[in-house]
Scaffold this motif. Structure first.
Motif, PDB file in Angstrom:
ATOM      1  N   TRP A  39       1.607  76.668 -34.946  1.00  0.00           N
ATOM      2  CA  TRP A  39       2.404  77.615 -35.724  1.00  0.00           C
ATOM      3  C   TRP A  39       3.690  77.867 -34.954  1.00  0.00           C
ATOM      4  O   TRP A  39       3.683  77.975 -33.740  1.00  0.00           O
ATOM      5  N   ILE A  40       4.821  77.916 -35.652  1.00  0.00           N
ATOM      6  CA  ILE A  40       6.047  78.344 -34.984  1.00  0.00           C
ATOM      7  C   ILE A  40       6.753  79.402 -35.829  1.00  0.00           C
ATOM      8  O   ILE A  40       6.572  79.460 -37.050  1.00  0.00           O
ATOM      9  N   GLY A  41       7.523  80.196 -35.177  1.00  0.00           N
ATOM     10  CA  GLY A  41       8.264  81.250 -35.865  1.00  0.00           C
ATOM     11  C   GLY A  41       8.751  82.266 -34.858  1.00  0.00           C
ATOM     12  O   GLY A  41       8.563  82.102 -33.649  1.00  0.00           O
ATOM     13  N   GLN A  47      13.681  88.743 -36.331  1.00  0.00           N
ATOM     14  CA  GLN A  47      12.748  88.334 -37.379  1.00  0.00           C
ATOM     15  C   GLN A  47      11.299  88.532 -36.935  1.00  0.00           C
ATOM     16  O   GLN A  47      10.372  88.074 -37.604  1.00  0.00           O
ATOM     17  N   ALA A  48      11.133  89.204 -35.804  1.00  0.00           N
ATOM     18  CA  ALA A  48       9.810  89.280 -35.190  1.00  0.00           C
ATOM     19  C   ALA A  48       8.760  89.917 -36.093  1.00  0.00           C
ATOM     20  O   ALA A  48       7.593  89.530 -36.064  1.00  0.00           O
ATOM     21  N   VAL A  49       9.161  90.880 -36.923  1.00  0.00           N
ATOM     22  CA  VAL A  49       8.205  91.565 -37.789  1.00  0.00           C
ATOM     23  C   VAL A  49       7.423  90.541 -38.618  1.00  0.00           C
ATOM     24  O   VAL A  49       6.203  90.610 -38.729  1.00  0.00           O
ATOM     25  N   TRP A  50       8.172  89.602 -39.189  1.00  0.00           N
ATOM     26  CA  TRP A  50       7.549  88.638 -40.095  1.00  0.00           C
ATOM     27  C   TRP A  50       6.772  87.573 -39.335  1.00  0.00           C
ATOM     28  O   TRP A  50       5.696  87.186 -39.714  1.00  0.00           O
ATOM     29  N   GLY A  51       7.371  87.135 -38.236  1.00  0.00           N
ATOM     30  CA  GLY A  51       6.735  86.088 -37.451  1.00  0.00           C
ATOM     31  C   GLY A  51       5.385  86.532 -36.909  1.00  0.00           C
ATOM     32  O   GLY A  51       4.396  85.818 -37.021  1.00  0.00           O
ATOM     33  N   GLN A  52       5.358  87.740 -36.339  1.00  0.00           N
ATOM     34  CA  GLN A  52       4.098  88.209 -35.755  1.00  0.00           C
ATOM     35  C   GLN A  52       3.015  88.312 -36.809  1.00  0.00           C
ATOM     36  O   GLN A  52       1.850  88.012 -36.558  1.00  0.00           O
ATOM     37  N   CYS A  53       3.407  88.761 -38.006  1.00  0.00           N
ATOM     38  CA  CYS A  53       2.418  88.884 -39.069  1.00  0.00           C
ATOM     39  C   CYS A  53       1.863  87.518 -39.468  1.00  0.00           C
ATOM     40  O   CYS A  53       0.673  87.352 -39.696  1.00  0.00           O
ATOM     41  N   GLU A  54       2.748  86.517 -39.515  1.00  0.00           N
ATOM     42  CA  GLU A  54       2.302  85.164 -39.867  1.00  0.00           C
ATOM     43  C   GLU A  54       1.290  84.643 -38.863  1.00  0.00           C
ATOM     44  O   GLU A  54       0.224  84.143 -39.222  1.00  0.00           O
ATOM     45  N   LEU A  55       1.654  84.784 -37.587  1.00  0.00           N
ATOM     46  CA  LEU A  55       0.767  84.250 -36.553  1.00  0.00           C
ATOM     47  C   LEU A  55      -0.583  84.971 -36.591  1.00  0.00           C
ATOM     48  O   LEU A  55      -1.640  84.339 -36.502  1.00  0.00           O
ATOM     49  N   ASN A  56      -0.526  86.297 -36.751  1.00  0.00           N
ATOM     50  CA  ASN A  56      -1.771  87.061 -36.857  1.00  0.00           C
ATOM     51  C   ASN A  56      -2.627  86.544 -37.995  1.00  0.00           C
ATOM     52  O   ASN A  56      -3.840  86.360 -37.853  1.00  0.00           O
ATOM     53  N   THR A  57      -1.980  86.306 -39.150  1.00  0.00           N
ATOM     54  CA  THR A  57      -2.716  85.838 -40.318  1.00  0.00           C
ATOM     55  C   THR A  57      -3.389  84.498 -40.036  1.00  0.00           C
ATOM     56  O   THR A  57      -4.588  84.315 -40.278  1.00  0.00           O
ATOM     57  N   VAL A  58      -2.596  83.564 -39.527  1.00  0.00           N
ATOM     58  CA  VAL A  58      -3.134  82.224 -39.293  1.00  0.00           C
ATOM     59  C   VAL A  58      -4.285  82.287 -38.292  1.00  0.00           C
ATOM     60  O   VAL A  58      -5.331  81.655 -38.471  1.00  0.00           O
ATOM     61  N   LYS A  59      -4.114  83.102 -37.248  1.00  0.00           N
ATOM     62  CA  LYS A  59      -5.172  83.216 -36.240  1.00  0.00           C
ATOM     63  C   LYS A  59      -6.437  83.809 -36.851  1.00  0.00           C
ATOM     64  O   LYS A  59      -7.552  83.348 -36.584  1.00  0.00           O
ATOM     65  N   VAL A  78      -5.613  77.703 -33.009  1.00  0.00           N
ATOM     66  CA  VAL A  78      -4.220  77.923 -33.409  1.00  0.00           C
ATOM     67  C   VAL A  78      -3.349  78.099 -32.168  1.00  0.00           C
ATOM     68  O   VAL A  78      -3.648  78.904 -31.293  1.00  0.00           O
ATOM     69  N   ILE A  79      -2.288  77.303 -32.093  1.00  0.00           N
ATOM     70  CA  ILE A  79      -1.334  77.468 -31.001  1.00  0.00           C
ATOM     71  C   ILE A  79      -0.016  77.910 -31.607  1.00  0.00           C
ATOM     72  O   ILE A  79       0.582  77.205 -32.407  1.00  0.00           O
ATOM     73  N   GLY A  80       0.403  79.113 -31.265  1.00  0.00           N
ATOM     74  CA  GLY A  80       1.634  79.644 -31.845  1.00  0.00           C
ATOM     75  C   GLY A  80       2.729  79.784 -30.804  1.00  0.00           C
ATOM     76  O   GLY A  80       2.484  80.265 -29.710  1.00  0.00           O
ATOM     77  N   TYR A  81       3.938  79.319 -31.136  1.00  0.00           N
ATOM     78  CA  TYR A  81       5.054  79.448 -30.204  1.00  0.00           C
ATOM     79  C   TYR A  81       6.195  80.224 -30.831  1.00  0.00           C
ATOM     80  O   TYR A  81       6.470  80.105 -32.023  1.00  0.00           O
ATOM     81  N   ASP A  82       6.870  80.937 -29.969  1.00  0.00           N
ATOM     82  CA  ASP A  82       7.988  81.781 -30.391  1.00  0.00           C
ATOM     83  C   ASP A  82       9.282  80.971 -30.455  1.00  0.00           C
ATOM     84  O   ASP A  82       9.604  80.248 -29.526  1.00  0.00           O
ATOM     85  N   ALA A 316       1.675  82.768 -45.350  1.00  0.00           N
ATOM     86  CA  ALA A 316       0.999  82.073 -44.258  1.00  0.00           C
ATOM     87  C   ALA A 316      -0.453  81.807 -44.646  1.00  0.00           C
ATOM     88  O   ALA A 316      -1.012  80.747 -44.351  1.00  0.00           O
ATOM     89  N   HIS A 317      -1.039  82.783 -45.328  1.00  0.00           N
ATOM     90  CA  HIS A 317      -2.407  82.629 -45.831  1.00  0.00           C
ATOM     91  C   HIS A 317      -2.505  81.392 -46.712  1.00  0.00           C
ATOM     92  O   HIS A 317      -3.391  80.543 -46.546  1.00  0.00           O
ATOM     93  N   ASP A 318      -1.570  81.254 -47.641  1.00  0.00           N
ATOM     94  CA  ASP A 318      -1.634  80.116 -48.552  1.00  0.00           C
ATOM     95  C   ASP A 318      -1.281  78.802 -47.869  1.00  0.00           C
ATOM     96  O   ASP A 318      -1.799  77.744 -48.237  1.00  0.00           O
ATOM     97  N   ALA A 319      -0.418  78.880 -46.860  1.00  0.00           N
ATOM     98  CA  ALA A 319      -0.103  77.671 -46.110  1.00  0.00           C
ATOM     99  C   ALA A 319      -1.360  77.191 -45.398  1.00  0.00           C
ATOM    100  O   ALA A 319      -1.658  75.992 -45.356  1.00  0.00           O
ATOM    101  N   PHE A 320      -2.114  78.134 -44.849  1.00  0.00           N
ATOM    102  CA  PHE A 320      -3.361  77.785 -44.174  1.00  0.00           C
ATOM    103  C   PHE A 320      -4.341  77.159 -45.168  1.00  0.00           C
ATOM    104  O   PHE A 320      -5.002  76.165 -44.885  1.00  0.00           O
TER     105      PHE A 320
END
Lengths: 386, 292, 258, 292
Positions: A39-41, A47-59, A78-82, A316-320
């Protein structure tokens, strides 16, 4: 304290280097039987508000899947990078994910500016990417050529702009629109362009088109000008922090017309910040928040993270979901096989049915949900396609 | 006409927020001769302090307000001790101070993101959002309050600097730190004091900013505008900072109101540069020919 | 022959007049002095001559050319250079680099030459380095050549500043309190150096100094300033016995009791 | 570590290094502080991409042309602002950088804020390395000539530099021009490496980052800049595992290096071949590195 500062620094750096190498080696050894999903974002930056939520969701989804027995018998890691919202960082992240971590697929990033430059790396390493909210058409198609490894789960700027304009003109019957947009933001410029285009084609007039620049907090000069143009509607295609500020300020200036926005709006924070100001406004959204599937996901997320879900979480949910579906159909973790399977995706996600078009790699025919804000709630009105 | 007056009101209220922030820059600059880029970070933390005191601990407004101001006072002093004092002791050139300040602002912003999180926080509503209406003009209650608070703070500051003994010591140090030290002024204390005052103002600015807009980790970026205003007014001059801020606020407003909001910053920057070329020390800066 | 002529020179800062209607001349090849109590405007005159301050009124001519509208570097290139009351060396550079930098006027290779390492670059650069070395030897700085300027003892810093000024090959050298902070021994040495410089470099020296032994010892002509105005001018013997000068330095009472 | 990933970091370091070398001349050798260098990168990036895509010129020509365009624009900027002092110059460059971005945001020919995709990718490690070697060689020749020494003199003591006949304005212009050319070339590399340009890529954060690298590497040292660019580009990558905390660590590192070793890694010294020989046992420790 530091008699030999140079040596100290060098030693320190070497230590950090060894440590990192050691950790990654150890991790690699431990997780031999897992499959890696990247995951990247933006985890930092504006834009951190959205990115953190995405990573949380995917995890969260990966964890749930692993608890339920994994995918094709393997565990998903899941490996997420900033990316800090930076294009060059995004390229680096993808290089690391594909080169070093050997992920089979990448979810994200949450902005077109990062999704476009990573495509050459994806093609070189043959790993597919599913962008969450990169809405610029050029993420997947440039100059009529489809980028083979770029996919997305959201609809694109022209579509969203057209939906907003069409709904305002045809359904709400409004004829005079004003636009306030963020000149430094690609998403905002994209929506503005297509909103204005559709709205004027339909016969409406855009009486004012005013800009602000990312980071601004005061919009009253522009709003005063808009007020003088006396529009029926102000289209506000940007993110909810600015929406909250600008809508409050609009009301403060005595502007009473309808406000309308895109998928940058939906958030609990917006309601909290500008409940009265946005009462009665319309939002073009990806989904109906009252849908049982959506409610269920929301409840799980809030339970786990004790935070509200931002819109990106749903995408992110639907991407997963797309990823899981593709792996199952491909019956393999081979990135190219996943890519081929992604091209024929047809799944029902919480943001609607996602049917990927082989020629554009976009979800086609995804209807937008029109949402009205009533008493501080996002109330689903209707599905709408222009 | 109504629109013009409304735009002037808008400009004044933007200007008064810039002014509160700019004065902190200018004050520190007058003593230390460098632009304290971490000031924005202190303002941001002040806004968070205010938010927590008000919304989470549910303190009464006045307590929360002063609590936040005191919090950022402590922070500003701490910052000086950690990031600047070691440089001061070595007479490092101003470049190092600026880099240290940049490091501090990166640190503060990301520390907040990592601990509190990047989400925007909203102040509970203290004042009604219903604006005052005079004829067809709308004046926000909060704007009025900000304007008055800024004016009071700045008046107090001017009194403090111009009419108290400590203020005199500050002015002396600003004029010539070495001589002041020889005259028995404890410059170290003066610097702490200046950072404390700057921090206090930053706290006030932060809370007001948070009430008017919202609280988020990148508030520091907004303060760049106030820094520009301070330079424009003449670095190191307090009245200059205030006047520069008000002019910048009005300029921005009028440009976006009557010219082009797309190119607002471009035009206002160009104007500022032209003014600096004509008057290289800013509007109120002290003219000085280099001493040989 | 006068190398420098100053006529009706006035400089005001805001409302304050620092120098008022001063006129004097400096003879080519001479060692001349400029004295006066603190705040008399001596350094201001140096700053006006070297173009650091802009002249309010009046004229400065150097070798027959009017120079008061020129930029400092242009004035330097015409042959006037100086030292500073509060030493202004290139602090973090070595003694050698300080001097080598100042030699730059004797080379004319371009940026392109230096990148391509052309023959012109090589020959001129070699010459610059030789110039710098010989200057260090003349002023007795050779053994210090790799020391960082600000780490030198005070006297040597002064000497280095003079060496750096000489590297410009000046026709007129302005020294602003060269003996400040020196002990009598060092002052003696300095006087010796100044005379040698005048002879060996065939330049004119114009010096501000509070140390009367130095001024009286080496100057041929002395200009006295007080409160921004010229008090008097003349050879050392005359100045020494001038009641006006004594009054300016010691106050009225001293004159009465004398 | 995987070579593909390491290669990516090296390319990125190389791109940063090009910009840092230029800024090092301006900040490190001439003592001028710029907050707008990302602006020059942006100009170079768009110009190089435009020339390469529309005129079909080879990579190196496009890059040089991009650099030249940035350089020419820097002459206009310099003409106006180089007479300003310290922080005033800072502000002018900051304003310039933001203004360039704003213009690009509005120029729809280049895609405006939405960016310009589809630039051919022509950058690989080998050509980045070659370009950088050329850049380093040029820079070393420049700073070791009388021109470089004149710039250093300006940094050390501007007034004294004037009185030994250095046309300080001219040399500041040369320094700004050269550094803008470097930044422009670096910008061109960005475009041809990512295949995509967007004004957002060249914000103030980028300018700040470049300045931090220069200071970190050490003022007035080419090898310091090289080392700084390599280390500081790699550092956040090494810290990737710490996710949210890595920029906090970065901020701490910047402050720490400023207060514990303000002269930067190299501190005005250069690594030379001779120096290395001595360091491994052919000389005494004082002459390990050479003074510039």
């Amino acid at each position: 304290m530091f008699k030999r500062p140079k040596r100290c620094v060098v030693t320190l750096l070497c230590l950090v280097l060894c440590l990192t190498l050691g950790i990654s080696a150890a991790l690699a050894a431990e997780q031999a039987k897992t499959v890696k999903l990247g995951w990247i974002g933006s985890l930092t930056g504006d834009q951190a508000v959205w990115g953190q939520c995405e990573l949380n969701t995917v995890k969260m989804l990966a964890e749930e899947l692993n608890d339920a027995g994994g995918l094709l018998g393997a565990k998903i890691e899941v490996i997420g990078y900033d990316t800090r919202g930076d294009a060059m960082e995004a390229v680096n992240c993808v290089r690391r994910l594909t080169g070093q971590d050997k992920v089979v697929c990448i979810i994200g990033p949450n902005a077109s500016g990062q999704a476009i430059p990573i495509s050459s790396i994806l093609e070189e390493m043959k790993v597919p990417d599913i962008a969450t909210v990169a809405t610029n058409p050029k993420v997947t198609v440039v100059d009529g050529k489809t980028k083979p490894f770029n996919f997305r789960v959201c609809f694109i700027d022209p579509y969203q702009g057209a939906v907003a304009a069409g709904f305002a003109f045809d359904v709400l019957g409004l004829r005079k629109a004003a636009v306030l947009y963020d000149v430094a933001d690609d998403y905002s410029q994209g929506l503005t362009e297509f909103f204005v285009k559709t709205f004027t084609e339909k016969g409406g007039t855009v009486v004012a088109k005013e800009a602000f620049k990312f980071g601004d907090t005061d919009f009253r000069p522009q709003l005063s000008k808009i007020k003088a143009a006396n529009p029926d509607l102000i289209f506000m295609p940007y993110f909810f922090k600015e929406v909250a500020l600008s809508s409050n300020q609009a009301r403060e200036l005595g502007i009473k017309c309808t406000l309308m926005g895109g998928d940058g709006w939906p958030s609990e924070v917006l309601i909290e910040m500008a409940k009265e100001a946005i009462e009665g406004s319309y939002v073009v959204n990806h989904l109906d928040f009252d849908d049982p599937d959506v409610m269920d996901f929301k409840a799980r997320y809030i339970k786990k993270y004790n935070r509200q879900v931002e819109l990106n979480g749903f995408l992110a949910h639907d991407a997963f979901l797309m990823f899981v579906d593709a792996v199952k159909r491909a019956n393999s973790f081979d990135p190219v096989a996943i890519k081929n399977a992604l091209e024929t995706t047809n799944v029902k996600g919480i943001t609607g049915t996602i049917r990927i078009d082989k020629d554009t790699h976009n979800p086609e025919g995804k209807e937008a949900a029109i949402i009205k804000i009533v008493d501080g709630n996002y109330i689903f009105q209707q599905k709408y396609a222009p | 006409m109504t629109q013009f007056l409304q735009q002037m009101i808008n400009g004044l209220s933007i200007g008064s927020v810039y002014a509160l922030m700019a004065v902190g820059y200018s004050l520190v600059y007058s003593i230390m001769n460098f632009s304290n880029f971490a000031h924005g970070g202190v303002i941001m933390l002040g806004a968070y302090f205010g938010f927590y005191f008000l919304a989470v601990f549910k303190w009464p407004f006045a307590f929360a307000f002063f609590g936040a101001a005191l919090g950022s006072t402590v922070l500003a002093v701490l910052l000086e001790r950690v990031a600047y004092k070691p440089l001061r002791m070595r007479n490092a050139p101003f470049l190092y101070f600026i880099i240290s300040a940049m490091g501090a602002s990166i640190l503060i912003e990301n520390f907040v993101i990592a601990t509190i999180g990047p989400t925007f926080k909203t102040y509970p509503q203290v004042l009604s959002r219903e604006p005052f209406q005079i004829a067809a003009l709308f004046i926000g209650r909060l704007d009025t309050m900000i304007f008055i608070t800024s004016a009071v703070c700045l008046a107090l500051l001017v009194y403090f600097i111009d009419f108290t003994k400590v203020g005199k010591a500050i002015r002396a140090t600003a004029f010539n730190a070495r001589v002041s030290a020889l005259m028995g002024i404890n410059t170290d204390m003066i610097i702490i004091l200046v950072f404390a005052v700057g921090g206090f103002l930053a706290g006030v600015a932060g809370v007001l900013f948070g009430m008017k807009y919202t609280v988020y980790p990148q508030i520091g970026a907004v303060t760049i505008k106030s820094f520009i205003a301070a330079v424009f007014g003449g670095l190191g001059s307090l009245p200059g900072a205030v006047i520069g801020s008000v002019i910048l606020g009005l300029l921005e407003t009028l440009i976006s109101g009557y010219f082009s909001s797309q190119f607002r910053d471009l035009i206002s920057f160009s104007l500022l540069i032209i003014i600096l070329v004509l008057r290289p020390i800013g509007l109120m800066g002290k003219p000085s020919e280099e001493k040989a | 022959m006068d190398i420098l002529a100053i006529s009706d020179l006035t400089k005001t800062f805001g409302g304050l007049t620092a120098v008022e209607n001063v006129s004097f001349r400096v003879q080519e090849g001479s060692i001349s002095g400029l004295i006066g109590p603190n705040g008399a405007g001596k350094t201001t005159i140096f700053n006006l001559i070297t173009g650091i301050y802009k002249v309010t009124r009046g004229e400065i001519t150097f070798g027959g050319h009017s120079i008061h509208d020129l930029e400092p570097h242009a004035i330097a290139n015409m042959g006037i250079t100086r030292t500073f009351q509060n030493i202004r060396l290139f602090k973090r550079l070595s003694v050698y680099s300080n001097i080598l930098t100042a030699c730059h006027g004797n080379a004319s290779y371009s940026v392109v030459d230096s990148v391509l390492k052309s023959r012109r670059f090589r020959t001129e650069e070699k010459r610059l380095r030789e110039d710098a070395v010989s200057l260090m030897e003349i002023l007795g700085l050779a053994e210090w050549q790799n020391h960082i300027a600000h780490s030198l003892p005070y006297g040597l810093q002064r000497r280095l500043e003079i060496a750096r000024a000489l590297a410009v090959k000046p026709k007129l050298l302005l020294l602003d309190e060269p003996a400040a902070g020196m002990n009598p021994d060092e002052t003696q040495q300095l006087m010796h150096h100044i005379c040698r410089i005048r002879d060996e470099f065939s330049c004119t020296v114009f010096v501000i100094e509070h140390r009367m032994d130095l001024i009286m010892g080496i100057c041929e002509n002395i200009v006295v300033l007080n409160f921004g105005k010229k008090l008097t001018e003349g050879p050392p013997e005359e100045i020494q016995s001038d009641p006006q000068v004594i009054e300016a330095y010691l106050g009225k009472e001293a004159r009465i009791s004398a | 570590m995987d070579w593909f990933y390491v290669k990516g970091i090296l390319i990125l370091s190389g791109i940063n290094l090009m910009a840092v070398l230029g800024l090092s001349l301006l900040t490190g050798f001439t003592g001028l502080f710029s907050f707008g260098h990302a602006g020059f990168m942006a100009i170079g990036a768009y110009a190089a991409a435009f020339i390469g895509v529309n005129l079909g010129l080879p990579l190196i020509v496009s890059l040089l042309a991009g650099g030249l365009v940035a350089g020419i624009i820097s002459l206009f900027i310099g003409r106006l602002t180089l007479k300003l002092k310290g922080d005033y110059f800072c502000i002018a460059t900051l304003g310039f950088g933001e203004a360039i971005r704003l213009v690009l945001d509005n120029v729809q020919v280049f895609g405006g804020a939405r960016g310009w995709p589809g630039i051919p990718i022509r950058i690989d490690l080998w050509n980045v390395v070659l370009i950088n070697l050329a850049g380093i060689a040029f820079m070393i020749s420049l700073v070791n000539s009388r021109h470089g020494r004149n710039m250093i003199a300006i940094r050390e003591e501007e007034l004294a530099a004037k009185t030994i006949g250095i046309d300080t304005f001219k040399y500041k212009m040369i320094s700004l021009f050269t550094s803008a050319v470097y930044a422009g070339i670096a910008g061109g590399l960005v475009g041809y490496y990512t295949g995509f340009l967007q004004p957002k890529m060249f914000g103030m954060t980028k300018s700040t980052e470049l300045t931090i690298i220069v200071i970190f590497g050490g003022i007035g040292s080419v090898s310091g800049s090289v080392l700084g660019a390599l280390l500081l580009t790699a550092l956040p990558e090494l810290l990737r595992a710490f996710a949210l905390w890595r920029l906090v660590a970065y901020g701490v590192a910047v402050i720490f290096i400023m207060i514990s070793r303000p002269e930067g890694l190299m501190g005005g010294k250069e690594i030379t071949f001779k120096g290395i020989l001595r360091a491994i046992g052919f000389g005494h420790k004082h002459s390990k590195a050479r003074e510039v």
